[in-house]
Design a protein around this motif. Structure first.
Motif, PDB file in Angstrom:
ATOM      1  N   PHE A  24       0.838  -1.204   0.000  1.00 18.06           N
ATOM      2  CA  PHE A  24       0.000   0.000   0.000  1.00 18.06           C
ATOM      3  C   PHE A  24       0.871   1.251   0.000  1.00 18.06           C
ATOM      4  CE2 PHE A  24      -2.934   2.908   2.533  1.00 18.06           C
ATOM      5  CZ  PHE A  24      -3.710   3.232   1.424  1.00 18.06           C
ATOM      6  N   TYR A  25       0.697   2.084  -1.017  1.00 19.84           N
ATOM      7  CA  TYR A  25       1.386   3.372  -1.123  1.00 19.84           C
ATOM      8  C   TYR A  25       0.366   4.447  -0.757  1.00 19.84           C
ATOM      9  CZ  TYR A  25       4.448   6.998  -3.130  1.00 19.84           C
ATOM     10  OH  TYR A  25       5.265   8.098  -3.326  1.00 19.84           O
ATOM     11  N   HIS A  26       0.478   4.975   0.454  1.00 17.96           N
ATOM     12  CA  HIS A  26      -0.516   5.878   1.030  1.00 17.96           C
ATOM     13  C   HIS A  26      -0.023   7.311   0.892  1.00 17.96           C
ATOM     14  CE1 HIS A  26      -3.177   6.795   4.816  1.00 17.96           C
ATOM     15  NE2 HIS A  26      -3.807   7.088   3.697  1.00 17.96           N
ATOM     16  N   GLU A  27      -0.758   8.094   0.118  1.00 14.50           N
ATOM     17  CA  GLU A  27      -0.296   9.438  -0.249  1.00 14.50           C
ATOM     18  C   GLU A  27      -1.399  10.459   0.008  1.00 14.50           C
ATOM     19  OE1 GLU A  27       2.166  10.928  -4.016  1.00 14.50           O
ATOM     20  OE2 GLU A  27       0.135  10.307  -4.556  1.00 14.50           O
ATOM     21  N   THR A  28      -0.994  11.650   0.401  1.00 16.47           N
ATOM     22  CA  THR A  28      -1.942  12.754   0.511  1.00 16.47           C
ATOM     23  C   THR A  28      -1.545  13.869  -0.439  1.00 16.47           C
ATOM     24  OG1 THR A  28      -3.120  14.218   2.040  1.00 16.47           O
ATOM     25  CG2 THR A  28      -0.732  14.011   2.357  1.00 16.47           C
ATOM     26  N   ASN A  63       3.541   9.352   2.347  1.00 14.71           N
ATOM     27  CA  ASN A  63       3.913   9.991   1.082  1.00 14.71           C
ATOM     28  C   ASN A  63       3.022  11.196   0.823  1.00 14.71           C
ATOM     29  OD1 ASN A  63       5.749   7.661   0.147  1.00 14.71           O
ATOM     30  ND2 ASN A  63       3.808   6.642   0.560  1.00 14.71           N
ATOM     31  N   VAL A  64       3.571  12.148   0.056  1.00 12.83           N
ATOM     32  CA  VAL A  64       2.824  13.374  -0.224  1.00 12.83           C
ATOM     33  C   VAL A  64       3.095  13.826  -1.651  1.00 12.83           C
ATOM     34  CG1 VAL A  64       4.679  14.808   0.747  1.00 12.83           C
ATOM     35  CG2 VAL A  64       2.357  15.749   0.542  1.00 12.83           C
ATOM     36  N   ALA A  65       2.034  14.239  -2.333  1.00 10.97           N
ATOM     37  CA  ALA A  65       2.164  14.858  -3.653  1.00 10.97           C
ATOM     38  C   ALA A  65       2.219  16.364  -3.435  1.00 10.97           C
ATOM     39  CB  ALA A  65       0.991  14.472  -4.553  1.00 10.97           C
ATOM     40  N   THR A  66       3.425  16.908  -3.348  1.00  7.34           N
ATOM     41  CA  THR A  66       3.560  18.337  -3.049  1.00  7.34           C
ATOM     42  C   THR A  66       3.079  19.202  -4.201  1.00  7.34           C
ATOM     43  OG1 THR A  66       5.863  18.196  -3.787  1.00  7.34           O
ATOM     44  CG2 THR A  66       5.450  18.014  -1.420  1.00  7.34           C
ATOM     45  N   THR A  67       3.274  18.726  -5.407  1.00  7.11           N
ATOM     46  CA  THR A  67       2.715  19.353  -6.596  1.00  7.11           C
ATOM     47  C   THR A  67       2.169  18.238  -7.475  1.00  7.11           C
ATOM     48  OG1 THR A  67       4.853  19.273  -7.743  1.00  7.11           O
ATOM     49  CG2 THR A  67       4.316  21.305  -6.539  1.00  7.11           C
ATOM     50  N   ALA A  88      -7.111  23.153  10.635  1.00  9.05           N
ATOM     51  CA  ALA A  88      -5.655  23.054  10.735  1.00  9.05           C
ATOM     52  C   ALA A  88      -5.227  21.821  11.523  1.00  9.05           C
ATOM     53  CB  ALA A  88      -5.093  24.325  11.370  1.00  9.05           C
ATOM     54  N   GLU A  89      -5.954  21.498  12.598  1.00  2.75           N
ATOM     55  CA  GLU A  89      -5.555  20.342  13.402  1.00  2.75           C
ATOM     56  C   GLU A  89      -5.740  19.041  12.633  1.00  2.75           C
ATOM     57  OE1 GLU A  89      -9.794  21.543  14.722  1.00  2.75           O
ATOM     58  OE2 GLU A  89      -7.904  22.524  14.146  1.00  2.75           O
ATOM     59  N   VAL A  90      -6.722  19.002  11.724  1.00  2.00           N
ATOM     60  CA  VAL A  90      -6.906  17.831  10.880  1.00  2.00           C
ATOM     61  C   VAL A  90      -5.767  17.714   9.876  1.00  2.00           C
ATOM     62  CG1 VAL A  90      -8.373  16.776   9.118  1.00  2.00           C
ATOM     63  CG2 VAL A  90      -9.401  17.769  11.174  1.00  2.00           C
ATOM     64  N   LEU A  91      -5.395  18.824   9.260  1.00  2.00           N
ATOM     65  CA  LEU A  91      -4.279  18.814   8.317  1.00  2.00           C
ATOM     66  C   LEU A  91      -2.998  18.330   8.991  1.00  2.00           C
ATOM     67  CD1 LEU A  91      -4.905  22.172   6.409  1.00  2.00           C
ATOM     68  CD2 LEU A  91      -5.400  19.853   5.615  1.00  2.00           C
ATOM     69  N   ALA A  92      -2.817  18.700  10.267  1.00  2.00           N
ATOM     70  CA  ALA A  92      -1.634  18.241  11.003  1.00  2.00           C
ATOM     71  C   ALA A  92      -1.660  16.726  11.171  1.00  2.00           C
ATOM     72  CB  ALA A  92      -1.557  18.933  12.355  1.00  2.00           C
ATOM     73  N   ASP A  93      -2.829  16.166  11.471  1.00  2.00           N
ATOM     74  CA  ASP A  93      -2.961  14.716  11.577  1.00  2.00           C
ATOM     75  C   ASP A  93      -2.733  14.041  10.230  1.00  2.00           C
ATOM     76  OD1 ASP A  93      -3.429  14.562  14.289  1.00  2.00           O
ATOM     77  OD2 ASP A  93      -5.615  14.549  14.103  1.00  2.00           O
ATOM     78  N   VAL A  94      -3.209  14.660   9.158  1.00  2.00           N
ATOM     79  CA  VAL A  94      -3.035  14.097   7.823  1.00  2.00           C
ATOM     80  C   VAL A  94      -1.546  13.975   7.499  1.00  2.00           C
ATOM     81  CG1 VAL A  94      -3.413  14.510   5.355  1.00  2.00           C
ATOM     82  CG2 VAL A  94      -5.273  14.906   6.989  1.00  2.00           C
ATOM     83  N   VAL A  95      -0.780  14.991   7.842  1.00  2.00           N
ATOM     84  CA  VAL A  95       0.661  14.932   7.615  1.00  2.00           C
ATOM     85  C   VAL A  95       1.284  13.785   8.407  1.00  2.00           C
ATOM     86  CG1 VAL A  95       2.841  16.154   7.973  1.00  2.00           C
ATOM     87  CG2 VAL A  95       0.864  17.377   7.030  1.00  2.00           C
ATOM     88  N   LEU A 140      -4.633   7.779  -2.989  1.00  2.00           N
ATOM     89  CA  LEU A 140      -4.457   9.228  -2.917  1.00  2.00           C
ATOM     90  C   LEU A 140      -5.587   9.828  -2.092  1.00  2.00           C
ATOM     91  CD1 LEU A 140      -3.101  11.893  -3.791  1.00  2.00           C
ATOM     92  CD2 LEU A 140      -4.537  11.835  -5.858  1.00  2.00           C
ATOM     93  N   CYS A 141      -5.232  10.493  -0.986  1.00  2.00           N
ATOM     94  CA  CYS A 141      -6.218  11.142  -0.107  1.00  2.00           C
ATOM     95  C   CYS A 141      -6.067  12.649  -0.219  1.00  2.00           C
ATOM     96  CB  CYS A 141      -6.001  10.709   1.348  1.00  2.00           C
ATOM     97  SG  CYS A 141      -6.064   8.936   1.627  1.00  2.00           S
ATOM     98  N   PRO A 142      -6.841  13.303  -1.083  1.00  2.00           N
ATOM     99  CA  PRO A 142      -6.731  14.757  -1.216  1.00  2.00           C
ATOM    100  C   PRO A 142      -7.518  15.470  -0.121  1.00  2.00           C
ATOM    101  CG  PRO A 142      -8.303  13.905  -2.815  1.00  2.00           C
ATOM    102  CD  PRO A 142      -7.794  12.715  -2.040  1.00  2.00           C
ATOM    103  N   TYR A 143      -6.971  16.553   0.401  1.00  2.00           N
ATOM    104  CA  TYR A 143      -7.642  17.348   1.431  1.00  2.00           C
ATOM    105  C   TYR A 143      -7.726  18.800   0.976  1.00  2.00           C
ATOM    106  CZ  TYR A 143      -7.734  13.601   4.890  1.00  2.00           C
ATOM    107  OH  TYR A 143      -8.003  12.444   5.558  1.00  2.00           O
TER     108      TYR A 143
END
Length: 326
Positions: A25-29, A170-174, A158-165, A148-151
């Motif tokens: 599983f490749y888990h990305e936001t 993995n993260v798709a920065t762009t 903000a506190e949810v975004l902190a948990d997401v990080v 891919l979990c887009p937010y």
């Protein structure tokens, strides 16, 4: 020509890649601030999967699903209503595992999923979804899936975004660029429990170190005049008995039981002095281990309207809500 990296199921990976081949599983936001940003992440992700012959799934809100349908036309994407797919974390895990198992059994070498995980900006309580985002790194590890979990930064607190990080390796920065997430922390999300609004009043029932039988009797008496359905009334009694039994068996005394009610909804909270389950999947997946709390907690997660578990100042608390709105 884009670079490619093989990502084994143990999670090791290069720091920066632009294409991914997965065996686990490749888990990305990805974070986005406009509809165009959302499409810039999701459309190429799905199109690349379809070109490679990978089953590609969308489980998003109605608005995001509509955006993708308009952009992708009649492409063979598997659409699942987000409200159905993400009704409860335990249901979502069970449903996804069934889907992944079905397609891999049919020969799929890789799958892709774009999913909108519920949060307060979408009207949902967050703590059990924070647990979900942490737990799926293990729950889906056996499947070759790129998730891919887009937010949406316009609506996600903000506190949810902190948990997401913290919960996404993995993260798709762009759009089109995929990186190892330096903010990822293995294990449970660090988000604190949020007390229920019913807790602003005095509990209707409060007991210390009660037997399961005493709890069932007290709860039955407390909810006797409420406008609960027969199923909800049964769920409250079962949940109260199960959580107290769990605390007495696996927790550290004293075990404090409290119940609040407002006529159509019941909240149960059980606190002990222990640290709670060590397994991050406790309650989110079934288990048949008789010495584990997992099976009872899993039943609660599949039947109750909301279940919250976590450490607080005075110990480990399990909250269960049944009926009405949470």
């Amino acid at each position: 020509m884009s670079d490619e990296v093989h990502v084994p199921s143990d999670g090791s990976r290069e720091a920066r890649v632009t294409s991914v081949v997965v065996t686990g599983f490749y888990h990305e936001t990805a974070f986005y601030g406009s509809d165009d940003d959302f499409l810039a992440h999701a459309v190429p992700f799905l199109e690349d999967g379809l070109r490679a012959g990978e089953p590609s799934v969308v489980a998003c809100t109605e608005s995001n699903s509509s955006l993708l349908r308009a952009a992708l036309g009649d492409a063979a994407v598997i659409y699942r209503p987000g409200a159905d797919q993400y009704s409860r974390p335990s249901d979502a895990i069970s449903s996804y595992r069934d889907l992944f198992r079905e397609h891999t059994a049919d020969g799929a070498q890789q799958m892709r999923v774009v999913g909108d995980v519920p949060h307060p900006g979408m009207g949902a309580r967050w703590d059990w979804w924070a647990r979900y985002e942490a737990a799926v790194n293990q729950a889906y590890a056996e499947f070759p899936v790129w998730g891919l979990c887009p937010y949406d930064t316009r609506t996600t607190p903000a506190e949810v975004l902190a948990d997401v990080v913290r919960t996404h390796p993995n993260v798709a920065t762009t759009p089109g660029t995929h990186e190892a997430n330096s903010g990822y922390r293995e294990g449970l999300a660090a988000s604190s429990q949020v007390p229920d609004v019913l807790e602003q009043g005095a509990p209707v029932v409060e007991l210390v170190d009660p037997s399961a039988g005493a709890v069932r009797e007290a709860v039955g008496a407390a909810i006797g005049g409420m406008s609960l359905s027969e199923d909800d009334a049964h769920d409250v009694v079962y949940a109260a008995s199960e959580v107290v039994t769990n605390g007495l068996t696996h927790g550290v005394a004293p075990v404090r039981f409290r119940l609040w009610a407002d006529g159509s909804r019941v909240l149960v909270a059980v606190t002990d002095r222990g640290n709670g389950p060590s397994d991050p999947l406790a309650g989110l997946v079934p288990t048949t281990e008789t010495l584990s709390a997992g099976l009872g907690l899993w039943i609660l997660h599949r039947t109750c309207d909301y279940v919250s578990m976590g450490r607080e100042g005075d110990g480990f608390t399990v909250r269960v809500s049944v009926g009405g709105q949470t």
